[in-house]
Design a protein around this motif. Structure first.
Motif, PDB file in Angstrom:
ATOM      1  N   ASN A   1     -69.030 -26.123  39.641  1.00  0.00           N
ATOM      2  CA  ASN A   1     -70.230 -26.892  39.974  1.00  0.00           C
ATOM      3  C   ASN A   1     -70.788 -26.376  41.304  1.00  0.00           C
ATOM      4  O   ASN A   1     -70.434 -26.876  42.366  1.00  0.00           O
ATOM      5  CB  ASN A   1     -69.883 -28.377  40.076  1.00  0.00           C
ATOM      6  N   TYR A   2     -71.614 -25.365  41.221  1.00  0.00           N
ATOM      7  CA  TYR A   2     -72.110 -24.715  42.431  1.00  0.00           C
ATOM      8  C   TYR A   2     -73.634 -24.764  42.457  1.00  0.00           C
ATOM      9  O   TYR A   2     -74.297 -25.015  41.444  1.00  0.00           O
ATOM     10  CB  TYR A   2     -71.637 -23.261  42.484  1.00  0.00           C
ATOM     11  N   GLY A   3     -74.181 -24.490  43.610  1.00  0.00           N
ATOM     12  CA  GLY A   3     -75.633 -24.409  43.751  1.00  0.00           C
ATOM     13  C   GLY A   3     -76.258 -25.751  44.076  1.00  0.00           C
ATOM     14  O   GLY A   3     -75.646 -26.812  43.921  1.00  0.00           O
ATOM     15  N   PRO A   4     -77.491 -25.750  44.543  1.00  0.00           N
ATOM     16  CA  PRO A   4     -78.151 -26.962  45.034  1.00  0.00           C
ATOM     17  C   PRO A   4     -78.235 -28.104  44.035  1.00  0.00           C
ATOM     18  O   PRO A   4     -78.220 -29.267  44.430  1.00  0.00           O
ATOM     19  CB  PRO A   4     -79.558 -26.460  45.409  1.00  0.00           C
ATOM     20  N   VAL A   5     -78.331 -27.804  42.744  1.00  0.00           N
ATOM     21  CA  VAL A   5     -78.485 -28.865  41.748  1.00  0.00           C
ATOM     22  C   VAL A   5     -77.156 -29.543  41.450  1.00  0.00           C
ATOM     23  O   VAL A   5     -77.085 -30.760  41.265  1.00  0.00           O
ATOM     24  CB  VAL A   5     -79.109 -28.297  40.458  1.00  0.00           C
ATOM     25  N   GLN A   6     -76.063 -28.790  41.420  1.00  0.00           N
ATOM     26  CA  GLN A   6     -74.789 -29.340  40.985  1.00  0.00           C
ATOM     27  C   GLN A   6     -73.882 -29.779  42.129  1.00  0.00           C
ATOM     28  O   GLN A   6     -72.890 -30.473  41.900  1.00  0.00           O
ATOM     29  CB  GLN A   6     -74.038 -28.307  40.140  1.00  0.00           C
ATOM     30  N   ARG A   7     -74.191 -29.393  43.333  1.00  0.00           N
ATOM     31  CA  ARG A   7     -73.326 -29.743  44.463  1.00  0.00           C
ATOM     32  C   ARG A   7     -73.202 -31.260  44.646  1.00  0.00           C
ATOM     33  O   ARG A   7     -74.126 -32.014  44.352  1.00  0.00           O
ATOM     34  CB  ARG A   7     -73.876 -29.131  45.746  1.00  0.00           C
ATOM     35  N   PHE A   8     -72.041 -31.670  45.178  1.00  0.00           N
ATOM     36  CA  PHE A   8     -71.730 -33.081  45.393  1.00  0.00           C
ATOM     37  C   PHE A   8     -72.158 -33.499  46.800  1.00  0.00           C
ATOM     38  O   PHE A   8     -71.837 -32.827  47.786  1.00  0.00           O
ATOM     39  CB  PHE A   8     -70.224 -33.304  45.206  1.00  0.00           C
ATOM     40  N   THR A   9     -72.856 -34.620  46.906  1.00  0.00           N
ATOM     41  CA  THR A   9     -73.361 -35.099  48.191  1.00  0.00           C
ATOM     42  C   THR A   9     -72.227 -35.632  49.059  1.00  0.00           C
ATOM     43  O   THR A   9     -71.406 -36.426  48.600  1.00  0.00           O
ATOM     44  CB  THR A   9     -74.388 -36.219  47.987  1.00  0.00           C
ATOM     45  N   THR A  10     -72.190 -35.213  50.314  1.00  0.00           N
ATOM     46  CA  THR A  10     -71.191 -35.707  51.257  1.00  0.00           C
ATOM     47  C   THR A  10     -71.833 -36.665  52.259  1.00  0.00           C
ATOM     48  O   THR A  10     -73.059 -36.728  52.386  1.00  0.00           O
ATOM     49  CB  THR A  10     -70.527 -34.553  52.022  1.00  0.00           C
ATOM     50  N   ALA A  11     -70.976 -37.405  52.967  1.00  0.00           N
ATOM     51  CA  ALA A  11     -71.436 -38.321  54.016  1.00  0.00           C
ATOM     52  C   ALA A  11     -70.675 -37.979  55.286  1.00  0.00           C
ATOM     53  O   ALA A  11     -69.750 -38.684  55.698  1.00  0.00           O
ATOM     54  CB  ALA A  11     -71.201 -39.767  53.604  1.00  0.00           C
TER      55      ALA A  11
ATOM     56  N   TYR B   1     -73.001 -14.937  45.024  1.00  0.00           N
ATOM     57  CA  TYR B   1     -72.526 -16.312  45.193  1.00  0.00           C
ATOM     58  C   TYR B   1     -72.113 -16.966  43.871  1.00  0.00           C
ATOM     59  O   TYR B   1     -70.990 -17.499  43.777  1.00  0.00           O
ATOM     60  CB  TYR B   1     -73.599 -17.129  45.916  1.00  0.00           C
ATOM     61  N   PRO B   2     -72.930 -16.968  42.821  1.00  0.00           N
ATOM     62  CA  PRO B   2     -72.476 -17.590  41.561  1.00  0.00           C
ATOM     63  C   PRO B   2     -71.200 -16.956  41.018  1.00  0.00           C
ATOM     64  O   PRO B   2     -70.289 -17.673  40.579  1.00  0.00           O
ATOM     65  CB  PRO B   2     -73.665 -17.371  40.623  1.00  0.00           C
TER      66      PRO B   2
ATOM     67  N   ASP C   1     -69.720 -27.536  46.938  1.00  0.00           N
ATOM     68  CA  ASP C   1     -69.381 -27.086  45.593  1.00  0.00           C
ATOM     69  C   ASP C   1     -68.077 -27.738  45.145  1.00  0.00           C
ATOM     70  O   ASP C   1     -67.175 -27.971  45.958  1.00  0.00           O
ATOM     71  CB  ASP C   1     -69.202 -25.564  45.564  1.00  0.00           C
ATOM     72  N   THR C   2     -67.977 -28.010  43.856  1.00  0.00           N
ATOM     73  CA  THR C   2     -66.755 -28.592  43.303  1.00  0.00           C
ATOM     74  C   THR C   2     -66.368 -27.850  42.031  1.00  0.00           C
ATOM     75  O   THR C   2     -67.105 -26.980  41.550  1.00  0.00           O
ATOM     76  CB  THR C   2     -66.935 -30.093  42.985  1.00  0.00           C
ATOM     77  N   ARG C   3     -65.208 -28.197  41.471  1.00  0.00           N
ATOM     78  CA  ARG C   3     -64.730 -27.566  40.245  1.00  0.00           C
ATOM     79  C   ARG C   3     -63.990 -28.604  39.407  1.00  0.00           C
ATOM     80  O   ARG C   3     -63.443 -29.580  39.926  1.00  0.00           O
ATOM     81  CB  ARG C   3     -63.799 -26.404  40.565  1.00  0.00           C
ATOM     82  N   SER C   4     -63.976 -28.377  38.103  1.00  0.00           N
ATOM     83  CA  SER C   4     -63.267 -29.282  37.215  1.00  0.00           C
ATOM     84  C   SER C   4     -62.555 -28.482  36.139  1.00  0.00           C
ATOM     85  O   SER C   4     -63.013 -27.412  35.711  1.00  0.00           O
ATOM     86  CB  SER C   4     -64.227 -30.298  36.584  1.00  0.00           C
TER      87      SER C   4
ATOM     88  N   GLY D   1     -67.398 -22.973  50.120  1.00  0.00           N
ATOM     89  CA  GLY D   1     -68.659 -22.268  49.904  1.00  0.00           C
ATOM     90  C   GLY D   1     -69.517 -22.310  51.153  1.00  0.00           C
ATOM     91  O   GLY D   1     -69.144 -22.919  52.161  1.00  0.00           O
ATOM     92  N   PRO D   2     -70.673 -21.706  51.105  1.00  0.00           N
ATOM     93  CA  PRO D   2     -71.548 -21.671  52.284  1.00  0.00           C
ATOM     94  C   PRO D   2     -72.105 -23.047  52.598  1.00  0.00           C
ATOM     95  O   PRO D   2     -72.186 -23.918  51.734  1.00  0.00           O
ATOM     96  CB  PRO D   2     -72.661 -20.704  51.856  1.00  0.00           C
ATOM     97  N   THR D   3     -72.482 -23.247  53.844  1.00  0.00           N
ATOM     98  CA  THR D   3     -73.091 -24.514  54.244  1.00  0.00           C
ATOM     99  C   THR D   3     -74.329 -24.803  53.405  1.00  0.00           C
ATOM    100  O   THR D   3     -74.529 -25.924  52.941  1.00  0.00           O
ATOM    101  CB  THR D   3     -73.466 -24.477  55.735  1.00  0.00           C
ATOM    102  N   PHE D   4     -75.142 -23.795  53.195  1.00  0.00           N
ATOM    103  CA  PHE D   4     -76.327 -23.944  52.360  1.00  0.00           C
ATOM    104  C   PHE D   4     -76.293 -22.869  51.290  1.00  0.00           C
ATOM    105  O   PHE D   4     -76.110 -21.683  51.585  1.00  0.00           O
ATOM    106  CB  PHE D   4     -77.605 -23.818  53.187  1.00  0.00           C
ATOM    107  N   ALA D   5     -76.451 -23.270  50.053  1.00  0.00           N
ATOM    108  CA  ALA D   5     -76.467 -22.310  48.954  1.00  0.00           C
ATOM    109  C   ALA D   5     -77.658 -21.377  49.109  1.00  0.00           C
ATOM    110  O   ALA D   5     -78.702 -21.768  49.638  1.00  0.00           O
ATOM    111  CB  ALA D   5     -76.543 -23.040  47.621  1.00  0.00           C
ATOM    112  N   PRO D   6     -77.531 -20.134  48.669  1.00  0.00           N
ATOM    113  CA  PRO D   6     -78.645 -19.192  48.799  1.00  0.00           C
ATOM    114  C   PRO D   6     -79.838 -19.602  47.942  1.00  0.00           C
ATOM    115  O   PRO D   6     -79.701 -20.395  47.003  1.00  0.00           O
ATOM    116  CB  PRO D   6     -78.035 -17.865  48.324  1.00  0.00           C
TER     117      PRO D   6
END
Length: 724
Positions: free
Chosen positions: A649-659, A588-589, A511-514, A575-580
Motif C-alpha cells: 500500500n504505497y503512494g499518496p492514495v493508499q498511504r495510511f494517515t498518521t497523527a 519507488y513503486p 506506506d503499509t503492507r498486508s 518510505g520517503p516522507t513524501f511520495a514522489p
C-alpha cells in the motif's frame, strides 16, 4: 444489533424531485472513500436537502472505498483487502450511517446487499504479544459486552465518567491480584509529594492502609475532581503512593515472573495515565488537544511511567495498530498524546455493545457497497473512472477542476460496478469491461487500459483531459481525497495559502503492507488455543494479525478446498516522507513492492512459530510448513506463497494517515479552506477523532456536509467542541 439513531431516521424516505423553479446547487465530491460517502450522505439525508443539492461523486477507477476498498479475486472470489479493518464499538457515526443505508435498501426491496444484522461480527477477545525473557508470550484480554447499541444517540460517557471507569477497572485489577500488604511510611510516601492542607490530616492514616483500599479511595476522589483542585491533587498523591507501594511489594519479581511483570505494567500505565489526565487538566474542554505537543510515550514518561512499561505491548501495540511511525520506520515511533488519550479512552471505556466488530464481508462489501447503492437511490450520481489532477481558484473560489476521463473510448455514465457472489452484491478486483461499451473514440496509445492498474497513482495510462467548470458542472467542491494527494492536486492552493502548505508538510501518511495466508488446517490445529483474536504488538514486519475464516462463507472455494483458517497480517513499510509525484515515480513503486515481498518471506521463515506453533517444518521450527498453505495450482515449497495475498500500500492514495505529535493544529477543519466554495472531508481534517480510521473519515465527511448545508447532526458533537 439495533439502532435508534436520529441521524438515520429520515433516510428511507423517497427521493424528492427538485422544484421546477429552483436550481439545485451542484456539489462535486472528489473521492468515494468513507469521507466522501459520508458527505454525500449528509447532503442527501432528507427530501429538503435533495431538493437543494445535486450531488456527484467523482471516483478514480472502478470502485469506491478509499483505504477500505475491497475486491474479489479469482474464481474463488477471494476477498482482496489492503490490511486489517474493524469498526470499533465507539464508532457511533459509522454505525448510524450504515444502519440507515441497510434500512433504506431493504425497505425499498433491495436485499442483494444483505442485512445490517449479518454484516458485522462482535469481537471482544484481544491479544497482545509480549516478549519476556527471550520468548514471545500471549497476553489475552477479554473485553466484556454491554447493553448499549453502537450508532444510537445515547450519550457517550463524559470524560470524568470514563476516568472513573478506568479507576474502577484498576481497583478490580489490583484487588484480583490480592496485593494486601499494608503500605508503611517510607521516603517515597512521606516525602516528595505535595499534600493539600485538609489532606495532610488524613494522609498519615493511609500509611496503614492496603494498596487495594487506597485505590478504592482514589476512585471515589476521581469521581469528585470537579469539586476542586484539592481533590485532584489528593487523587494524584494516592495514585503515586499506590504505584510505589505495588512496585515495592512486587520487588525483583517484575524481572523474573511474567504475571508480576504484567501486574506492574498495568498498574504503572494506569497510574501514569490517570495522573497525567488530572495533573494536565486534560479532562477540561480542549485539554487533550493541548497535549498534542507530546508523543504518547514521552507524555507517559513525564508522569512517571517506567521504561519497562513504555516498552510493553500495552504501549507498543497502539503504535503498531495505527502504523504510527515516522516515514514508516519502526525505530521512530511517534503519535500525538492528545489524540491517543482520546482514542484509547473512548475505544476502551466508551464502546457500545462489543469492543469491536469485524465486517463479515470486509468493509468494502459490508459498508461501502450498500452505502453507494443507498446514495444512488437518493439521487446521488457516481462517476467512475474519473481522476482528479488539479484544482484552480479565482477570487477566493475554486473555479475549475482539471480531470482525466480514464476510459474515453468507453461509455461509463451508467456503469454498474457490482458483481453477484453467493447472493450478495460485491466489488470486483478489476473493471467489468463487458459493461463498458466501446465507443471507438479513445486515444490510440500504449499501454492498453486493460493491462494496467487504473487505481494506481503511478499508472502509465493516460486518458482524456477535461475540465469541470464552476457554474456549469459544480457550485461547491468537497475534496475527499487523501492528504497525500494535496501536494500534487492542489498546487495553486498551496501557493496561495500558508495554512495549506503547513498542513501538507506536517500532516503525514506512511506506506503499509498486508499479507493474507490461506491454511488447510484450522486455527486450533495450527496451535492457537484461544478464540479468534484482535492481535497486535507482535514482531515486525507484520505486527498486527486478524483471523478472518468467516469470509469462506462469502467466497466460492471448490468443494474440499475451503481454507481451515484465513489470516491477514499488517505492518508498515519504510518510505520517503513524501511520495514522489505521479509523473516521476522513479523506482519507488518497485522498491516498495519488493520490500513487501521480502517481508512476507521473512515472516514465513522467522516469525510463524510464535503465532502458530504447529505451522512450521518438523526439521526447521522457525520456517512455515509450505504444504499447509492452500495453492489451487499445486505448486511446491516456497512457491506456494504465490497463491497467497500480498499487497503493498504505497503512494499518496493508499498511504495510511498518521497523527504525529505536534501536528494537530496544522489540520484544517472542513470549512477552513480559505475558499468560499471548497470543503474538506477525510480522516486527516480536524474532526474530533484525529487518528487514521473509518470513524474519523466519516465524521470529517459529515462535518463537511453540515458546513455546506447548514443542516444535520453528528453523534458526539463536532471538532470545535469536546476534549480535542
Amino acid at each position: 444489533m439495533q439502532r435508534g439513531s436520529d441521524l438515520a431516521t429520515q433516510s428511507s424516505q423517497g427521493t424528492a424531485k427538485p422544484s421546477a423553479t429552483t436550481r439545485r446547487q451542484k456539489v462535486a465530491i472528489l473521492g468515494g472513500g468513507p469521507g466522501g460517502l459520508a458527505a454525500a450522505y449528509g447532503l442527501s439525508n432528507t427530501p429538503a436537502l435533495r431538493e437543494r443539492f445535486e450531488v456527484t461523486v467523482y471516483q478514480l477507477g472502478w470502485r469506491c472505498g478509499g483505504k477500505i476498498t475491497s475486491g474479489r479475486q479469482g474464481p474463488e472470489h477471494r476477498m482482496q483487502q489492503n490490511g486489517t479493518h474493524y469498526l470499533f464499538g465507539c464508532y457511533d457515526n459509522s454505525f448510524a450511517l450504515i444502519k440507515a443505508a441497510y434500512d433504506q435498501l431493504n425497505g425499498s426491496g433491495e436485499h442483494r446487499f444483505g442485512s445490517y444484522e449479518e454484516a458485522f461480527i462482535p469481537v471482544g477477545f484481544l491479544a497482545l504479544k509480549q516478549h519476556f525473557q527471550g520468548e514471545w508470550h500471549n497476553w489475552c484480554i477479554e473485553m466484556p459486552t454491554n447493553g448499549h447499541v453502537p450508532g444510537d444517540h445515547a450519550a457517550a460517557p463524559e470524560p470524568r465518567e470514563i476516568v472513573s471507569m478506568l479507576m474502577q477497572w484498576m481497583v478490580e485489577t489490583i484487588g484480583g491480584w490480592q496485593l494486601s500488604k499494608r503500605i508503611q511510611p517510607s521516603p517515597p510516601f512521606s516525602a516528595g509529594f505535595t499534600r493539600p492542607g485538609w489532606w495532610g490530616r488524613l494522609a498519615g492514616r493511609l500509611f496503614d492502609t492496603t494498596v487495594h483500599d487506597m485505590m478504592k479511595l482514589a476512585a471515589q476522589f476521581a469521581r469528585m475532581t470537579g469539586a476542586g483542585e484539592d481533590l485532584a491533587a489528593a487523587t494524584i498523591w494516592i495514585l503515586n503512593a499506590v504505584r510505589n507501594g505495588i512496585r515495592e511489594q512486587l520487588g525483583n519479581r517484575v524481572e523474573t515472573d511474567l504475571q508480576a511483570c504484567r501486574q506492574w505494567m498495568l498498574t504503572d500505565l494506569g497510574c501514569s495515565m490517570l495522573t497525567g489526565l488530572l495533573k494536565d487538566r486534560a479532562l477540561e474542554p480542549g485539554g487533550m488537544g493541548a497535549l498534542d505537543k507530546y508523543d504518547y510515550r514521552d507524555w507517559l514518561r513525564r508522569h512517571g511511567a517506567t521504561d519497562m512499561t513504555l516498552a510493553s505491548p500495552l504501549v507498543q501495540g497502539w503504535y503498531d495498530s495505527i502504523a504510527s511511525f515516522e516515514d514508516g520506520d519502526v525505530h521512530r515511533p511517534n503519535v500525538s498524546a492528545g489524540a491517543t488519550l482520546y482514542a484509547l479512552l473512548y475505544a476502551g471505556m466508551g464502546y457500545k455493545g462489543s469492543f469491536a466488530y469485524q465486517p463479515s464481508r470486509e468493509l468494502g462489501d459490508a459498508w461501502v457497497a450498500p452505502m453507494c447503492r443507498a446514495l444512488e437511490q437518493r439521487g446521488v450520481t457516481f462517476r467512475y473512472f474519473q481522476r482528479v489532477w488539479d484544482l484552480e481558484a479565482d477570487e477566493g473560489e475554486v473555479c475549475r477542476i482539471r480531470m482525466e476521463d480514464q476510459l474515453p473510448g468507453h461509455r461509463t455514465d451508467d456503469y454498474d460496478p457490482f458483481i453477484m457472489v453467493r447472493g450478495r452484491k460485491a466489488w470486483p478486483d478489476h473493471p467489468l469491461w463487458e459493461r463498458l461499451p466501446d465507443t471507438g473514440s479513445g486515444p490510440a496509445g500504449e499501454p492498453d487500459p486493460r493491462s494496467v492498474d487504473l487505481e494506481d497513482f503511478y499508472t502509465p495510462w493516460r486518458g482524456r483531459d477535461y475540465h469541470l467548470e464552476k457554474g456549469r458542472d459544480f457550485d461547491v467542491v468537497v475534496y475527499a481525497l487523501p492528504i497525500g494527494t494535496v501536494p500534487y492536486y492542489c498546487r495553486q492552493l498551496l501557493a496561495e495559502q500558508k495554512s495549506w502548505r503547513d498542513m501538507a508538510e506536517h500532516v503525514r501518511s506512511v506506506d503499509t503492507r498486508s499479507l493474507w495466508l490461506y491454511f488447510r488446517p484450522t486455527l486450533k490445529e495450527l496451535g492457537w488455543p484461544y478464540p479468534r483474536p484482535v492481535l497486535t504488538g507482535y514482531a515486525q514486519p507484520f505486527s498486527t494479525w486478524e483471523e478472518t475464516t468467516y469470509l469462506v462463507d462469502c467466497e466460492t472455494w471448490p468443494p474440499g478446498e475451503e481454507p481451515g483458517t484465513i489470516n491477514s497480517l499488517f505492518g508498515t513499510v519504510p518510505g520517503p516522507t513524501f511520495a514522489p509525484p505521479p509523473d516521476e515515480p522513479g523506482d519507488y513503486p518497485r522498491r516498495q513492492q519488493q520490500a513487501t515481498q521480502d517481508s512476507a518471506y521473512r515472516f514465513a521463515t522467522e516469525f510463524v512459530r510464535d503465532l502458530w506453533p504447529r505451522a512450521t517444518l518438523p526439521d526447521d521450527p522457525n520456517t512455515l510448513d509450505w504444504s499447509l498453505l492452500i495453492d489451487l495450482e499445486n505448486r511446491t515449497g516456497i512457491d506456494r506463497m504465490a497463491f497467497q495475498g500480498l499487497h503493498a500500500n504505497y503512494g499518496p492514495v493508499q498511504r495510511f494517515t498518521t497523527a504525529l505529535a505536534g501536528t494537530l493544529h496544522y489540520r484544517l477543519r472542513p470549512d477552513e479552506t480559505g475558499y468560499a466554495n471548497l470543503y474538506l472531508a477525510g480522516d486527516w481534517v480536524r474532526n474530533g477523532t484525529e487518528v487514521g480510521c473509518v470513524e474519523g473519515a466519516v465524521k470529517g465527511g459529515l462535518l463537511a456536509a453540515i458546513a455546506v448545508s447548514g443542516e444535520g447532526t453528528m453523534i458526539g458533537g463536532d471538532s470545535k467542541s469536546g476534549l480535542l
